[in-house]
Design a protein around this motif. Structure first.
Motif, PDB file in Angstrom:
ATOM      1  N   ALA A   1       0.820  -1.210   0.000  1.00 34.37           N
ATOM      2  CA  ALA A   1       0.000   0.000   0.000  1.00 34.37           C
ATOM      3  C   ALA A   1       0.856   1.263   0.000  1.00 34.37           C
ATOM      4  N   ASN A   2       2.169   1.115  -0.227  1.00 29.25           N
ATOM      5  CA  ASN A   2       3.067   2.273  -0.314  1.00 29.25           C
ATOM      6  C   ASN A   2       3.270   3.003   1.006  1.00 29.25           C
ATOM      7  N   CYS A   3       3.129   2.308   2.131  1.00 26.49           N
ATOM      8  CA  CYS A   3       3.374   2.965   3.415  1.00 26.49           C
ATOM      9  C   CYS A   3       4.881   3.107   3.631  1.00 26.49           C
ATOM     10  N   SER A   4       5.277   4.190   4.295  1.00 32.51           N
ATOM     11  CA  SER A   4       6.700   4.407   4.555  1.00 32.51           C
ATOM     12  C   SER A   4       7.176   3.505   5.692  1.00 32.51           C
ATOM     13  N   ASP A   5       8.494   3.337   5.784  1.00 34.76           N
ATOM     14  CA  ASP A   5       9.064   2.538   6.870  1.00 34.76           C
ATOM     15  C   ASP A   5       8.645   3.102   8.223  1.00 34.76           C
ATOM     16  N   TYR A   6       8.680   4.443   8.313  1.00 35.42           N
ATOM     17  CA  TYR A   6       8.317   5.091   9.576  1.00 35.42           C
ATOM     18  C   TYR A   6       6.888   4.735   9.963  1.00 35.42           C
ATOM     19  N   TRP A   7       5.986   4.783   8.993  1.00 38.72           N
ATOM     20  CA  TRP A   7       4.582   4.430   9.230  1.00 38.72           C
ATOM     21  C   TRP A   7       4.471   2.984   9.692  1.00 38.72           C
ATOM     22  N   ILE A   8       5.156   2.094   8.999  1.00 38.45           N
ATOM     23  CA  ILE A   8       5.060   0.662   9.331  1.00 38.45           C
ATOM     24  C   ILE A   8       5.588   0.414  10.741  1.00 38.45           C
ATOM     25  N   ILE A   9       6.731   1.052  11.072  1.00 42.94           N
ATOM     26  CA  ILE A   9       7.313   0.843  12.403  1.00 42.94           C
ATOM     27  C   ILE A   9       6.379   1.392  13.481  1.00 42.94           C
ATOM     28  N   THR A  10       5.873   2.608  13.283  1.00 44.92           N
ATOM     29  CA  THR A  10       5.080   3.215  14.357  1.00 44.92           C
ATOM     30  C   THR A  10       3.655   2.674  14.432  1.00 44.92           C
ATOM     31  N   ARG A  11       3.078   2.267  13.289  1.00 40.93           N
ATOM     32  CA  ARG A  11       1.688   1.817  13.334  1.00 40.93           C
ATOM     33  C   ARG A  11       1.542   0.307  13.448  1.00 40.93           C
ATOM     34  N   HIS A  12       2.529  -0.428  12.943  1.00 43.08           N
ATOM     35  CA  HIS A  12       2.352  -1.883  12.915  1.00 43.08           C
ATOM     36  C   HIS A  12       3.299  -2.626  13.834  1.00 43.08           C
ATOM     37  N   ILE A  13       4.558  -2.207  13.882  1.00 43.12           N
ATOM     38  CA  ILE A  13       5.532  -2.970  14.670  1.00 43.12           C
ATOM     39  C   ILE A  13       5.454  -2.562  16.149  1.00 43.12           C
ATOM     40  N   LEU A  14       5.639  -1.278  16.409  1.00 42.45           N
ATOM     41  CA  LEU A  14       5.688  -0.824  17.807  1.00 42.45           C
ATOM     42  C   LEU A  14       4.448  -1.202  18.628  1.00 42.45           C
ATOM     43  N   PRO A  15       3.231  -0.928  18.127  1.00 41.29           N
ATOM     44  CA  PRO A  15       2.060  -1.287  18.956  1.00 41.29           C
ATOM     45  C   PRO A  15       2.030  -2.768  19.293  1.00 41.29           C
ATOM     46  N   ASN A  16       2.516  -3.610  18.394  1.00 42.24           N
ATOM     47  CA  ASN A  16       2.507  -5.040  18.666  1.00 42.24           C
ATOM     48  C   ASN A  16       3.670  -5.475  19.545  1.00 42.24           C
ATOM     49  N   LEU A  17       4.631  -4.565  19.764  1.00 45.00           N
ATOM     50  CA  LEU A  17       5.746  -4.873  20.660  1.00 45.00           C
ATOM     51  C   LEU A  17       5.442  -4.408  22.079  1.00 45.00           C
ATOM     52  N   LEU A  18       4.397  -3.587  22.207  1.00 40.03           N
ATOM     53  CA  LEU A  18       4.108  -2.936  23.478  1.00 40.03           C
ATOM     54  C   LEU A  18       4.006  -3.924  24.638  1.00 40.03           C
ATOM     55  N   GLY A  19       3.248  -5.003  24.434  1.00 39.81           N
ATOM     56  CA  GLY A  19       3.076  -6.004  25.486  1.00 39.81           C
ATOM     57  C   GLY A  19       4.413  -6.561  25.931  1.00 39.81           C
ATOM     58  N   THR A  20       5.229  -6.957  24.962  1.00 39.93           N
ATOM     59  CA  THR A  20       6.553  -7.491  25.256  1.00 39.93           C
ATOM     60  C   THR A  20       7.374  -6.472  26.034  1.00 39.93           C
ATOM     61  N   CYS A  21       7.325  -5.213  25.592  1.00 48.97           N
ATOM     62  CA  CYS A  21       8.102  -4.166  26.255  1.00 48.97           C
ATOM     63  C   CYS A  21       7.699  -4.044  27.723  1.00 48.97           C
ATOM     64  N   ILE A  22       6.402  -3.999  27.978  1.00 45.43           N
ATOM     65  CA  ILE A  22       5.931  -3.811  29.353  1.00 45.43           C
ATOM     66  C   ILE A  22       6.393  -4.967  30.228  1.00 45.43           C
ATOM     67  N   VAL A  23       6.257  -6.168  29.726  1.00 45.11           N
ATOM     68  CA  VAL A  23       6.675  -7.341  30.497  1.00 45.11           C
ATOM     69  C   VAL A  23       8.177  -7.295  30.763  1.00 45.11           C
ATOM     70  N   LEU A  24       8.944  -6.993  29.712  1.00 42.47           N
ATOM     71  CA  LEU A  24      10.401  -6.924  29.868  1.00 42.47           C
ATOM     72  C   LEU A  24      10.778  -5.877  30.914  1.00 42.47           C
ATOM     73  N   ILE A  25      10.117  -4.729  30.846  1.00 43.25           N
ATOM     74  CA  ILE A  25      10.446  -3.645  31.774  1.00 43.25           C
ATOM     75  C   ILE A  25      10.188  -4.071  33.215  1.00 43.25           C
ATOM     76  N   THR A  26       9.064  -4.700  33.478  1.00 41.06           N
ATOM     77  CA  THR A  26       8.782  -5.097  34.858  1.00 41.06           C
ATOM     78  C   THR A  26       9.798  -6.121  35.351  1.00 41.06           C
ATOM     79  N   ILE A  27      10.181  -7.038  34.470  1.00 38.72           N
ATOM     80  CA  ILE A  27      11.156  -8.046  34.900  1.00 38.72           C
ATOM     81  C   ILE A  27      12.520  -7.405  35.126  1.00 38.72           C
TER      82      ILE A  27
END
Lengths: 327, 297
Positions: free
Chosen positions: B195-221
């Motif tokens: 769909a011609n999305c930029s890397d920045y768009w893909i990282i911020t809209r698709h990758i980061l939100p799906n990493l959020l759970g992992t990040c929170i868990v990692l941070i608490t540990i």
């Protein structure tokens, strides 16, 4: 015949395997797609069939430019796009969209349906916010969902509904070509017909061309005007769907069609069973790649790569295909 | 066109209050109970402590906890070798623990997640280089690194925070890189490219939100690990300096009295253990809660 919308010429994709102390020596290459040529007619549907691992999905990725092309040409509407970058690539992708097999992986679990459908429109940057939300509502209606579905998340939908959403997104930009990579394989049989009918309705309504990739012969027979049969990364037979179905010329195609259950149980054709495993695409057999499993294999099959022969029915890559009588 | 397809109904049968109450019941109360004191003491310490933690009272040194013989209820957990109130120094130390754990962990998360994301998303040489860097970091013993940093920067709060960032970023980078590698292959990422999305768009809209759970868990540990590391650094004498207090420092100074006044090292040790355990329990709970379905976040 008018010029094809998509013209694929001798497309190749090789994946070099990493060398190393405990690996195969350097120079090992997976021949995922080898010399594949076909055309998608404007407004028509081309079926690409073959068993798992024959290079169908790799071909789709190459056409979508998600993987780099090793060699060969992809011409879209007369323009070569196999090496396109920047604005050229953007313009190409504006016209070519895709629907993938797995409706669960096609939608990000954390994004609302409306955002997912709007994404190509936002990236294209041609419409205002209001126009985009109007278009999203219209698209949802067109694929048979309610407009307020836009505010829900993917996990609130069934597989069939998700595939409708994926289709809505695929046609959002009004592309000219949609690559359908196994669009119904992940769905229940009862849902498949609905989705296929939806696809046909949309094709008529918007004048779309389809490249339908599938391993299901019934679906391809139902949807396609033309068919390309792939085996181990190569095209073994290509022709009009009706003709190939009526009298397949290549032994592999014959075996493939003999495996389909007939509509009438008494009219069951003789089943051709293929023996042995699918050869490795790292070391494909010499000559004709199908010879290791072919019931008609002769000495010549191991020596020469068969050329594609016009049999009058289709083009078949077999030494024993009979050419059409020259008129 | 075909008729409309029924949409799922978001069950609204239960009144909100009941839902809220049943949600409360599922919270990890044990973990909260263990972590809450650090938060409260760390933030509101000066309003809570019964005595000035720096007040030296040489007439009342090594006084045992209140419930033991010779104890006094004015010094709940007893006093240390300088006659300072142990409970008050413990509350004072919570501040260092809190600052170090939060700043250190968030700092390493920020750096680690960025590096892991870039490595996983772009792959190739960038990935190879960054992961080599992480491997190099992981091959250096932690203690050695802490002593080196302490020598270079000098002892203090900054040293602890920097040490924790330097020590922890690689664990974030590794996990996030792995996650990014799988997310990158998801259908919706491929479709976003089509769909011609930029890397920045893909990282911020698709990758980061799906990493959020992992990040929170990692941070608490990692919070738990950070607390233990802080204790270690303070124990080595490279952390905060007296008269400021930190739990690790208290254990370090109190260990000489283990035979005569066990409470001096025991209570700060217990505080470290409980806080660390609490943060690990919270991490476990979060992992399960975030894993089940996206609805919680």
């Amino acid at each position: 015949m008018t010029a094809p919308l998509l013209d694929v010429v001798r497309l190749k994709k090789h994946y070099p395997l990493p060398g190393g102390m405990f690996r195969r020596g350097p120079g090992s290459v997976v021949h995922a797609v080898e010399d594949v040529s076909f055309q998608v007619p404007s407004g028509g549907t081309l079926g690409l069939i073959g068993e798992s691992g024959c290079g169908k999905s790799t071909t789709a990725k190459l056409l979508l430019r998600l993987e780099d092309v090793s060699d060969g040409a992809i011409r879209f509407d007369g323009t070569e796009v196999q090496r396109a970058t920047g604005p050229q690539l953007r313009a190409y992708r504006r016209n070519v969209q895709a629907v993938f097999q797995d409706p669960y992986s096609s939608l990000s679990p954390r994004r609302r349906i409306g955002d997912a459908i709007a994404e190509p429109l936002i990236a294209a940057g041609e419409l205002t916010k209001e126009q985009i939300s109007e278009r999203v509502a219209e698209l949802l209606r067109v694929v048979g969902l309610r407009e307020d579905a836009a505010n829900l998340y993917p996990h609130e939908f069934s597989g069939g509904q998700r595939q409708r959403i994926a289709i809505a997104r695929g046609i959002a930009l009004r592309p000219r070509l949609v690559i359908l990579d196994e669009p119904v394989s992940a769905l229940d049989v009862s849902i498949r017909a609905q989705i296929l009918n939806l696809l046909q309705d949309l094709q008529e309504r918007y004048g779309l061309s389809y490249l339908l990739i599938s391993h299901d012969l019934d679906i391809v027979s139902h949807m396609c005007t033309d068919v390309v049969v792939m085996y181990l990364g190569r095209v073994v037979e290509a022709g009009s769907m009706k003709a190939v179905r009526r009298s397949p010329q290549h032994p592999y195609t014959k075996a493939l069609f003999s495996s389909v259950l007939p509509a009438h149980p008494d009219r069951r054709p003789e089943r051709i069973k293929l023996l042995g495993p699918l050869p490795s695409p790292i070391n494909p057999p010499s000559g004709c790649v199908f010879r290791t499993r072919c019931p008609h294999a002769q000495a010549i099959c191991a020596e020469q790569v068969p050329a594609s022969v016009d049999t009058g029915v289709s083009r078949a890559a077999c030494h024993f295909a009979t050419p059409a009588a020259v008129s | 066109m075909t008729g409309e397809i029924a949409l799922p109904n978001r069950g609204a049968a239960w009144p909100r209050v009941v839902k809220w109450a049943s949600g409360l019941q599922r919270l990890p109360w044990l973990a909260i109970l263990m972590i809450a004191p650090v938060l409260i003491f760390g933030v509101f310490g000066p309003w809570i402590w019964p005595h000035d933690p720096a007040l030296i009272d040489l007439a009342n040194t090594k006084q045992p906890p209140a419930w033991l013989d010779g104890g006094d209820w004015s010094h709940l957990l007893g006093t240390d070798s300088f006659g300072r109130d142990l409970f008050s120094t413990l509350i004072d130390g919570a501040r260092v623990t809190l600052i170090v754990a939060v700043v250190g962990t968030l700092g390493s998360a920020l750096i680690g997640v960025t590096i892991g994301l870039v490595a996983g998303f772009y792959g190739g040489r960038v990935d190879a280089l960054l992961m080599q860097l992480a491997d190099v970091k992981m091959s250096i013993p932690a203690t050695l690194l802490i002593i080196l940093l302490g020598g270079a920067i000098g002892a203090g709060l900054a040293t602890i925070v920097i040490s924790i960032v330097v020590l922890f970023w690689a664990s974030f980078a590794r996990v996030i890189r792995g996650q990014t590698l799988t997310l990158r292959e998801r259908g919706y990422v491929s479709l976003a490219r089509v769909a011609n999305c930029s890397d920045y768009w893909i990282i911020t809209r698709h990758i980061l939100p799906n990493l959020l759970g992992t990040c929170i868990v990692l941070i608490t540990i990692q919070l738990g690990r950070a607390i233990v590391t802080e204790a270690g650094i303070s124990f080595l004498g490279l952390g905060v300096q007296p008269p400021d207090s930190a739990w690790g420092l208290m254990v370090s100074q109190g260990r000489t009295f283990l035979a005569t006044a066990w409470w001096i090292p025991a209570f700060p040790g217990l505080a470290i253990t409980l806080t660390c355990l609490g943060s690990n329990l919270l991490g476990d709970w979060l992992r399960d809660a975030l894993d089940a379905r996206a609805s919680l976040l």
